[in-house]
Design an enzyme around this catalytic site. Structure first.
Site, PDB file in Angstrom:
ATOM      1  N   ASN A   7       1.061  -1.250  -0.338  1.00 27.69           N
ATOM      2  CA  ASN A   7       0.157  -0.147   0.013  1.00 27.69           C
ATOM      3  C   ASN A   7       1.220   1.740   0.142  1.00 27.69           C
ATOM      4  O   ASN A   7       1.794   1.319   1.013  1.00 27.69           O
ATOM      5  CB  ASN A   7      -0.670   0.143   1.375  1.00 27.69           C
ATOM      6  CG  ASN A   7      -1.125   0.920   1.279  1.00 27.69           C
ATOM      7  OD1 ASN A   7      -1.741   1.887   0.518  1.00 27.69           O
ATOM      8  ND2 ASN A   7      -1.827   1.975   2.694  1.00 27.69           N
ATOM      9  N   LYS A   9      -0.066   4.282  -0.052  1.00 26.11           N
ATOM     10  CA  LYS A   9      -0.793   5.277  -0.019  1.00 26.11           C
ATOM     11  C   LYS A   9      -0.048   6.942  -0.689  1.00 26.11           C
ATOM     12  O   LYS A   9      -0.381   7.121  -1.989  1.00 26.11           O
ATOM     13  CB  LYS A   9       0.116   5.974   1.648  1.00 26.11           C
ATOM     14  CG  LYS A   9      -0.215   4.611   2.532  1.00 26.11           C
ATOM     15  CD  LYS A   9      -0.115   4.889   4.335  1.00 26.11           C
ATOM     16  CE  LYS A   9       0.060   3.908   4.571  1.00 26.11           C
ATOM     17  NZ  LYS A   9      -0.549   3.397   6.203  1.00 26.11           N
ATOM     18  N   HIS A  92     -10.044   2.066   4.131  1.00 28.19           N
ATOM     19  CA  HIS A  92      -8.120   1.371   4.917  1.00 28.19           C
ATOM     20  C   HIS A  92      -8.646   2.570   5.755  1.00 28.19           C
ATOM     21  O   HIS A  92      -9.601   3.432   5.937  1.00 28.19           O
ATOM     22  CB  HIS A  92      -7.509   2.498   4.025  1.00 28.19           C
ATOM     23  CG  HIS A  92      -6.131   2.973   4.645  1.00 28.19           C
ATOM     24  ND1 HIS A  92      -5.884   2.779   5.627  1.00 28.19           N
ATOM     25  CD2 HIS A  92      -4.721   1.270   4.786  1.00 28.19           C
ATOM     26  CE1 HIS A  92      -4.092   2.709   6.209  1.00 28.19           C
ATOM     27  NE2 HIS A  92      -4.389   1.962   5.395  1.00 28.19           N
ATOM     28  N   GLU A  94      -7.478   4.587   7.355  1.00 30.77           N
ATOM     29  CA  GLU A  94      -7.061   6.694   6.828  1.00 30.77           C
ATOM     30  C   GLU A  94      -8.253   7.102   6.331  1.00 30.77           C
ATOM     31  O   GLU A  94      -8.417   7.898   6.993  1.00 30.77           O
ATOM     32  CB  GLU A  94      -5.181   6.501   6.019  1.00 30.77           C
ATOM     33  CG  GLU A  94      -4.242   6.602   7.464  1.00 30.77           C
ATOM     34  CD  GLU A  94      -3.161   5.742   6.903  1.00 30.77           C
ATOM     35  OE1 GLU A  94      -3.320   5.935   5.272  1.00 30.77           O
ATOM     36  OE2 GLU A  94      -2.393   5.295   7.440  1.00 30.77           O
ATOM     37  N   GLU A 164      -5.949  -4.939   9.663  1.00 28.63           N
ATOM     38  CA  GLU A 164      -5.312  -4.149   9.697  1.00 28.63           C
ATOM     39  C   GLU A 164      -5.629  -3.458  11.332  1.00 28.63           C
ATOM     40  O   GLU A 164      -6.014  -2.190  11.381  1.00 28.63           O
ATOM     41  CB  GLU A 164      -5.146  -2.674   8.951  1.00 28.63           C
ATOM     42  CG  GLU A 164      -4.642  -3.638   7.522  1.00 28.63           C
ATOM     43  CD  GLU A 164      -3.734  -2.941   7.025  1.00 28.63           C
ATOM     44  OE1 GLU A 164      -2.835  -2.331   6.549  1.00 28.63           O
ATOM     45  OE2 GLU A 164      -4.749  -1.589   6.469  1.00 28.63           O
ATOM     46  N   GLY A 170       1.592   1.872  11.258  1.00 25.74           N
ATOM     47  CA  GLY A 170       2.295   2.231  10.866  1.00 25.74           C
ATOM     48  C   GLY A 170       3.377   3.111  12.355  1.00 25.74           C
ATOM     49  O   GLY A 170       3.564   3.689  13.211  1.00 25.74           O
ATOM     50  N   SER A 210       2.648  -2.357  10.350  1.00 24.66           N
ATOM     51  CA  SER A 210       4.337  -2.296  10.973  1.00 24.66           C
ATOM     52  C   SER A 210       5.131  -3.360  10.285  1.00 24.66           C
ATOM     53  O   SER A 210       5.764  -3.911  11.329  1.00 24.66           O
ATOM     54  CB  SER A 210       4.031  -2.033  12.290  1.00 24.66           C
ATOM     55  OG  SER A 210       3.334  -0.407  12.545  1.00 24.66           O
ATOM     56  N   GLY A 231       2.410  -1.479   4.379  1.00 24.27           N
ATOM     57  CA  GLY A 231       2.413   0.012   3.893  1.00 24.27           C
ATOM     58  C   GLY A 231       4.071   0.764   3.770  1.00 24.27           C
ATOM     59  O   GLY A 231       4.634   0.094   2.886  1.00 24.27           O
ATOM     60  N   GLY A 232       4.255   1.380   4.879  1.00 29.87           N
ATOM     61  CA  GLY A 232       6.372   2.185   4.710  1.00 29.87           C
ATOM     62  C   GLY A 232       6.668   1.138   4.141  1.00 29.87           C
ATOM     63  O   GLY A 232       7.732   1.666   3.294  1.00 29.87           O
TER      64      GLY A 232
END
Ligand code: PGA
Length: 247
Positions: A7, A9, A92, A94, A164, A170, A210, A231-232
């Protein structure tokens, strides 16, 4: 075979996506896993031509919950499909927090995704308060049931549920194997109760929150999950390729 979803973002211009793929694709060539890159909408077309013929699939990160053309700033299912997406992320956390989306909007989005022959990555997960007050299972049940209202059992093969936990996104905090196993079994039970035993067993469930190339290994023994949403750590092509190859 596991599903490994990235993802991205609001990261990467089309030019950066091109550079990313040049590094990433050669590293994951031949993997047995299914890789899905959920890119910014503006990068999809660039990626579409580059990944064509490879084992890499593309996804959007959002789809509008109505199909009226008069919706400035939104993106529709047919646009995503034509730009190369096979999947789209729905709900999601967010989007739920920043754009006030909820499980009713998820439901509309899922139906419009299906109408446009897209597969759905449906994000669910409890917040910290629900976790601390042991309301996690109740919360997951409501989220899944509201989001999947009116969906037929044969359509579930087009759904991946991404578990999630909001507190894990994150934050560097991860659920233990026992916690993750419990949540995944609870999700399968909701699907079993609402659809069938077969649906509960076969629904695809991935974990996200994470993850990185170092910690993802701790979950490899869990045979209740079908993959991961990153993600990150998907932003570095070499790290993400390591994850894809290790799981
Ligand atoms: P993270 O993000 O891997 O950076 O925690 C996951 C997500 O938001 O989907």
């Amino acid at each position: 075979m596991r599903k490994v979803i990235g993802n991205f973002k609001m990261h990467q211009t089309p030019t950066q996506t091109k550079e990313y793929l040049l590094q990433f694709m050669s590293k994951v060539d031949g993997t047995k896993n299914e890789v899905v890159l959920c890119l910014p909408a503006t990068s999809l077309t660039t990626a579409k031509y580059m990944v064509s013929g490879s084992n890499i699939k593309l996804g959007g990160q959002n789809i509008c919950d109505d199909d009226h053309a008069k919706t400035t700033g939104e993106i529709s299912g047919d646009m995503l499909k034509d730009a190369g997406a096979e999947y789209v992320i729905v709900g999601h956390s967010e989007r739920r927090t920043k754009f006030k989306e909820n499980f009713r909007t998820n439901n509309k989005k899922i139906k419009l995704a299906f109408k446009n022959r897209l597969k759905v990555i449906l994000c669910v997960g409890e917040n910290l308060t629900e976790r601390n007050t042991l309301k996690m299972l109740e919360s997951l049940k409501i989220q899944i049931e509201e989001s999947l209202k009116g969906i037929y059992e044969n359509e579930l093969e087009r759904v991946v549920i991404a578990y999630e936990p909001i507190w894990a996104i994150g934050s560097g905090k991860l659920p233990t194997n026992k916690e993750l196993d419990r949540a995944v079994k609870a999700i399968r039970k909701v699907i079993t109760d609402d659809f069938s035993e077969k649906a509960g067993q076969s629904i695809q469930i991935v974990y996200g929150g994470s993850l990185d190339a170092k910690n993802v290994n701790q979950y490899l023994k869990l045979n209740t999950i079908n993959g991961f949403l990153v993600g990150g750590s998907c932003l570095d092509p070499l790290e993400f390729a390591t994850i894809v190859k290790e799981v």
